[in-house]
Design an enzyme around this catalytic site. Structure first.
Site, PDB file in Angstrom:
ATOM      1  N   ASN A  34     -60.849 -39.476  53.533  1.00 26.81           N
ATOM      2  CA  ASN A  34     -61.249 -38.772  54.395  1.00 26.81           C
ATOM      3  C   ASN A  34     -61.703 -38.714  55.446  1.00 26.81           C
ATOM      4  O   ASN A  34     -61.993 -37.045  55.324  1.00 26.81           O
ATOM      5  CB  ASN A  34     -59.491 -36.837  54.454  1.00 26.81           C
ATOM      6  CG  ASN A  34     -59.045 -36.804  54.938  1.00 26.81           C
ATOM      7  OD1 ASN A  34     -59.045 -36.722  56.365  1.00 26.81           O
ATOM      8  ND2 ASN A  34     -59.331 -35.204  54.845  1.00 26.81           N
ATOM      9  N   LYS A  74     -61.656 -37.221  58.768  1.00 31.53           N
ATOM     10  CA  LYS A  74     -61.406 -35.894  59.783  1.00 31.53           C
ATOM     11  C   LYS A  74     -61.783 -36.402  60.943  1.00 31.53           C
ATOM     12  O   LYS A  74     -61.250 -37.732  61.401  1.00 31.53           O
ATOM     13  CB  LYS A  74     -62.033 -34.522  59.455  1.00 31.53           C
ATOM     14  CG  LYS A  74     -61.664 -34.313  57.467  1.00 31.53           C
ATOM     15  CD  LYS A  74     -62.278 -33.186  56.532  1.00 31.53           C
ATOM     16  CE  LYS A  74     -61.079 -33.221  56.206  1.00 31.53           C
ATOM     17  NZ  LYS A  74     -61.927 -31.403  55.196  1.00 31.53           N
ATOM     18  N   HIS A 102     -52.650 -32.526  54.412  1.00 28.57           N
ATOM     19  CA  HIS A 102     -53.684 -32.078  54.401  1.00 28.57           C
ATOM     20  C   HIS A 102     -53.737 -30.073  54.729  1.00 28.57           C
ATOM     21  O   HIS A 102     -52.761 -29.528  55.631  1.00 28.57           O
ATOM     22  CB  HIS A 102     -54.251 -32.188  55.296  1.00 28.57           C
ATOM     23  CG  HIS A 102     -55.927 -31.927  54.534  1.00 28.57           C
ATOM     24  ND1 HIS A 102     -56.837 -30.879  54.909  1.00 28.57           N
ATOM     25  CD2 HIS A 102     -56.358 -33.302  53.881  1.00 28.57           C
ATOM     26  CE1 HIS A 102     -57.509 -31.463  54.636  1.00 28.57           C
ATOM     27  NE2 HIS A 102     -58.296 -31.764  54.362  1.00 28.57           N
ATOM     28  N   GLU A 121     -55.644 -28.408  56.268  1.00 23.81           N
ATOM     29  CA  GLU A 121     -55.780 -27.997  57.715  1.00 23.81           C
ATOM     30  C   GLU A 121     -55.168 -28.034  58.383  1.00 23.81           C
ATOM     31  O   GLU A 121     -54.750 -27.829  59.687  1.00 23.81           O
ATOM     32  CB  GLU A 121     -57.462 -29.071  58.049  1.00 23.81           C
ATOM     33  CG  GLU A 121     -58.302 -28.586  57.371  1.00 23.81           C
ATOM     34  CD  GLU A 121     -59.402 -29.884  56.974  1.00 23.81           C
ATOM     35  OE1 GLU A 121     -59.550 -30.665  57.001  1.00 23.81           O
ATOM     36  OE2 GLU A 121     -60.560 -29.396  56.126  1.00 23.81           O
ATOM     37  N   GLU A 167     -55.802 -29.893  46.375  1.00 20.57           N
ATOM     38  CA  GLU A 167     -57.003 -29.790  47.119  1.00 20.57           C
ATOM     39  C   GLU A 167     -56.718 -28.038  47.502  1.00 20.57           C
ATOM     40  O   GLU A 167     -56.534 -27.433  47.919  1.00 20.57           O
ATOM     41  CB  GLU A 167     -56.571 -30.291  48.272  1.00 20.57           C
ATOM     42  CG  GLU A 167     -57.273 -31.707  48.608  1.00 20.57           C
ATOM     43  CD  GLU A 167     -57.772 -32.663  50.039  1.00 20.57           C
ATOM     44  OE1 GLU A 167     -58.994 -32.955  49.296  1.00 20.57           O
ATOM     45  OE2 GLU A 167     -57.173 -31.812  50.619  1.00 20.57           O
ATOM     46  N   GLY A 182     -65.018 -28.278  52.296  1.00 17.84           N
ATOM     47  CA  GLY A 182     -66.101 -28.344  52.942  1.00 17.84           C
ATOM     48  C   GLY A 182     -66.666 -27.132  52.486  1.00 17.84           C
ATOM     49  O   GLY A 182     -67.855 -26.777  53.136  1.00 17.84           O
ATOM     50  N   SER A 225     -65.177 -30.913  47.777  1.00 17.11           N
ATOM     51  CA  SER A 225     -66.219 -30.933  48.030  1.00 17.11           C
ATOM     52  C   SER A 225     -66.597 -31.827  46.780  1.00 17.11           C
ATOM     53  O   SER A 225     -67.151 -31.625  45.821  1.00 17.11           O
ATOM     54  CB  SER A 225     -66.772 -29.840  47.578  1.00 17.11           C
ATOM     55  OG  SER A 225     -66.410 -28.246  48.563  1.00 17.11           O
TER      56      SER A 225
END
Ligand code: PGA
Length: 243
Positions: free
Chosen positions: A9, A11, A93, A95, A162, A168, A199
């Protein structure tokens, strides 16, 4: 046997030249057996489709709208994704859920629409730190899974666990937590591949991949370099005995 899969990903990273260089680097060095997917920003999909053509790497998108077409300024439809060679699409996701306020019901509509158009959804679920501290981690992911997959034929669906607090940070969820959460999800979705994300790095990939219910990874920052992405896939294959 459940399918193994490792997805990158990217991003919102890279300008065009860098994206093309990293993609070419991946085509050069990746010769792995397990299914490998790269999900770049939308604007690079078409160019990466050309680069990945004939390679072992599949193309995925990071999001999509659930409508086929129409007056939705700034959105991208599943038909568009198919037309530029996507096989996968990441949906829900964290985010998207937390920064862009995507709801369980939006994600459900997207899953249905993706499958209708022959795209395989990688449906992300995961609790925040405060939800975990309140003892609600399982309840939250159960709610997210039930909402996203309600009435859905699970053939072709991939789920990624996740935990929001591990994304991150450089520190993944500990092995016990991943075992527990993947085991919990396994009871809900049985044969659906469950990826771990948050991570994942080359230094922790072997340990995480050694967990039985971890069927693959969704990799963020460590997928921005062809070398580190390859090392993660190598470690995964070593842990699973793929050769
Ligand atoms: P990370 O991101 O590997 O950089 O933690 C994973 C993800 O958000 O999919």
């Amino acid at each position: 046997m459940r399918k193994n899969l490792i997805a990158a990903n990217w991003k919102m990273h890279f300008d065009l030249i860098t994206a093309l260089n990293v993609a070419r680097g991946m085509v050069e060095i990746l010769d792995n057996k397990i299914e490998t997917v790269v999900c770049p920003p939308f604007v690079y999909l078409d160019r990466l489709n050309e680069i990945f053509n004939g390679s072992s790497i599949w193309l995925g998108a990071q999001n999509m709208h659930y409508e086929d077409e129409g007056a939705f300024t700034g959105e991208i439809s599943p038909i568009m994704l198919k037309s530029v060679g996507c096989k996968y699409v990441i949906l829900g996701h964290s985010e998207r859920r937390h920064i862009f306020s995507e709801s369980d019901s939006d994600i459900h509509k997207k899953v249905i629409s993706a499958l209708k158009h022959g795209l395989k959804p990688i449906v992300c679920v995961g609790e925040t730190l405060s939800e975990r501290r309140d003892g609600r981690a399982e309840r939250v992911v159960e709610r997210q899974i039930v909402a996203a997959l309600d009435g859905v034929d699970l053939d072709g669906v991939v789920v990624a666990y996740e935990p929001v607090w591990a994304i991150g940070t450089g520190v993944p969820a500990d092995v016990e937590t991943v075992k527990e959460m993947h085991g919990f999800l396994r009871e809900l979705i049985e044969d659906v591949p469950i990826l771990y994300g948050g991570s994942v790095k080359d230094r922790n990939a072997f340990e995480l991949a050694s967990i039985e219910d971890v069927d693959g990874f969704l990799v963020g920052s460590a997928s921005l370099s062809a070398q580190s992405f390859k090392k993660i896939i190598d470690e995964f294959e070593k842990a699973k005995g793929v050769n």
